[in-house]
Design an enzyme around this catalytic site. Sequence first.
Site, PDB file in Angstrom:
ATOM      1  N   LYS A 198      -5.775  -0.346  14.276  1.00 35.72           N
ATOM      2  CA  LYS A 198      -6.152  -1.560  13.540  1.00 35.72           C
ATOM      3  C   LYS A 198      -6.164  -2.784  14.445  1.00 35.72           C
ATOM      4  O   LYS A 198      -6.450  -3.889  14.018  1.00 35.72           O
ATOM      5  CB  LYS A 198      -5.202  -1.776  12.367  1.00 35.72           C
ATOM      6  CG  LYS A 198      -5.348  -0.673  11.308  1.00 35.72           C
ATOM      7  CD  LYS A 198      -4.808  -1.114   9.989  1.00 35.72           C
ATOM      8  CE  LYS A 198      -4.494   0.052   9.072  1.00 35.72           C
ATOM      9  NZ  LYS A 198      -5.633   0.434   8.229  1.00 35.72           N
TER      10      LYS A 198
ATOM     11  N   HIS B  74       0.870  -1.168   0.000  1.00 38.53           N
ATOM     12  CA  HIS B  74       0.000   0.000   0.000  1.00 38.53           C
ATOM     13  C   HIS B  74       0.913   1.226   0.000  1.00 38.53           C
ATOM     14  O   HIS B  74       2.124   1.112   0.171  1.00 38.53           O
ATOM     15  CB  HIS B  74      -1.008  -0.025   1.158  1.00 38.53           C
ATOM     16  CG  HIS B  74      -0.429   0.039   2.529  1.00 38.53           C
ATOM     17  ND1 HIS B  74      -1.069   0.608   3.601  1.00 38.53           N
ATOM     18  CD2 HIS B  74       0.757  -0.399   3.003  1.00 38.53           C
ATOM     19  CE1 HIS B  74      -0.310   0.522   4.661  1.00 38.53           C
ATOM     20  NE2 HIS B  74       0.798  -0.087   4.344  1.00 38.53           N
TER      21      HIS B  74
ATOM     22  N   CYS C 116      -5.683   2.410  -1.221  1.00 39.95           N
ATOM     23  CA  CYS C 116      -4.370   3.063  -1.106  1.00 39.95           C
ATOM     24  C   CYS C 116      -3.280   2.179  -1.676  1.00 39.95           C
ATOM     25  O   CYS C 116      -2.179   2.104  -1.133  1.00 39.95           O
ATOM     26  CB  CYS C 116      -4.066   3.449   0.338  1.00 39.95           C
ATOM     27  SG  CYS C 116      -5.185   4.677   0.974  1.00 39.95           S
TER      28      CYS C 116
ATOM     29  N   ASP D 209       6.026  -4.145   7.432  1.00 38.63           N
ATOM     30  CA  ASP D 209       4.867  -3.284   7.573  1.00 38.63           C
ATOM     31  C   ASP D 209       3.777  -4.145   8.223  1.00 38.63           C
ATOM     32  O   ASP D 209       3.193  -5.009   7.581  1.00 38.63           O
ATOM     33  CB  ASP D 209       4.478  -2.813   6.172  1.00 38.63           C
ATOM     34  CG  ASP D 209       3.121  -2.145   6.109  1.00 38.63           C
ATOM     35  OD1 ASP D 209       2.434  -2.074   7.136  1.00 38.63           O
ATOM     36  OD2 ASP D 209       2.750  -1.714   5.005  1.00 38.63           O
TER      37      ASP D 209
ATOM     38  N   GLN E 104      -1.505  -4.611   8.957  1.00 39.12           N
ATOM     39  CA  GLN E 104      -2.558  -5.628   9.003  1.00 39.12           C
ATOM     40  C   GLN E 104      -2.147  -6.818   9.871  1.00 39.12           C
ATOM     41  O   GLN E 104      -2.980  -7.474  10.480  1.00 39.12           O
ATOM     42  CB  GLN E 104      -2.891  -6.131   7.593  1.00 39.12           C
ATOM     43  CG  GLN E 104      -3.430  -5.067   6.662  1.00 39.12           C
ATOM     44  CD  GLN E 104      -4.738  -4.472   7.132  1.00 39.12           C
ATOM     45  OE1 GLN E 104      -5.567  -5.147   7.732  1.00 39.12           O
ATOM     46  NE2 GLN E 104      -4.929  -3.190   6.882  1.00 39.12           N
TER      47      GLN E 104
END
Lengths: 136, 407
Positions: free
Chosen positions: B227, B122, B365, B201, B204
């Site tokens: 998140k 993203h 995104c 990253d 998620q």
Amino acid sequence: MKLPSPNDIVEDIEFLDDWESRYQYIIDLGKALPKLDESERQPEYKVKGCQSDVWLIDETKGDVLAFRTDSDALIVRGLLALVLAAYNEKKPEDILAFDIDAYFQSLDLENHISPTRGNGLRAIVGQIKSLASAKV
Amino acid sequence: MSLDIEAIRKQFPILAREVHNNPLVYLDNAATTQKPQVVIDALVNYYSNTNSNVHRGAHFLSDEATRQFENARSTVQKFIGAARVEEIIWTSGTTEGINIVAKAMAEQLQAGDEVVVTELEHHANLVTWQQACKKSGATLKVASIEDSGELTLEAFKAQLSENTRFTSFPHISNALGTVNPVIDMVKAVRQVAPKALVLIDGAQGVAHGDVDVQAIGCDFYAFSGHKVFGPTGIGVLWGRYEVLENWPVWLTGGEMIATVTYQDATWGKLPNRLEAGTPNIAGAIGLAAALEWFSQFDSQAVKAYEAELMSYAVAKASEIEGLRLVGNSPNKIGVFSFVIEGVHPADIGFILDRQGVAIRTGDHCAQPLMARLGVPGTARASFTLYNTKQEIDVFFNALKKAQTMLM
């Protein structure tokens, strides 16, 4: 395509009493709105600030401004038709004088498709108004 | 241990809401998760009882705030399996965490150096590296994915070389839900380019349980609190101590210094040296409450339940004519991304919303990823542990209505 007048649209929508028929009405307006040619879907005609792609092409015809517009999303096309019904082939001063907020309110769209949705309605109204301002 | 989903749902006040006179069906968890009452309480309690600035312990409340704030750091340390508490740096979120690393790398990279990312990125983990490369003259290499959205180890290895100086990739893809083989990917980097640094990253990844940064073996792991059932505006950059210890300071000001004269300053120790200014104290405490809440559940049970929701949704997908899943890697979690032939995702989103069903539509995104998969965007329903099969039924019924209205 001959668009209904803003008053006709308001009357039509008031007559429909559930959200499905109202959405269906907007969807049907979207289906009827003429498409732009693929060749006309150019970056310079793209309206910024829309979640889906929206294009607007303007043309001066005598003393009125004419608009053609398109989107890849059907409901957005319907909303664009609502906007064109108010603005297409109108004199710049009439465009600026038209109370678009009252129009959207009487369509009861605030609840359903709000200006904060990023669907580009606000952006396109802003662009049409600034084109009109430039002509006054 | 199985999960009592109804009891879990009751802890989320927002799930009792109605939208357009329909019960809310919240399937936008990859964008942000809802907050359990304990997290809301932690924020309210902090502001009602403790609010004070930290690390300036001239009075009782400041001491108490500092203690809660630093305990929150320990909670994060435990949650992600970090070796030392000083390795936990508070940020505003994943994006800021990646930027702290990328800005410093932009100063160190040179022409001839290579940075490796993947087609799954993203924008937060792409634009950052692309700009760092532009600034430094380094080359950005992009590992290809399969059409299924799967990233194979081979494709990733193909981009590595002895010139690799940095690699950055997602734990789990936000747009497709693909779970990457992060442990093997890190091993591959260590083999080919032992001096290269690796950032994961975790935007998620963090919400699906089982993050263990030492087991993964990476150098950095960045994630956002919101998140994983925590507040917005707080996140974490974890970095290995040896790497972070001398990492270039990115913000200067109060809190991060050791000594200051009018003409010069020396930097404090970790973690403060990378946390200039008054931090998001309430956010950190709220995030710790969220992680403690989430940790009470057996992570295998959470994963199993999420997998059950996913296979239920995938099975129901065949009821919708023209529906195509975007991203069908066998290793995927939480994300049901799809297109329906002849129907624009934005239109699906509008009509689902009118029925109380919240999903995300658009490019997520991740514009280059959408271009790679040949779609302008998708509609994305994303699940978490408070979602139910009954909600998935509502979602599919709403989808059928949308399709009927739009065709």
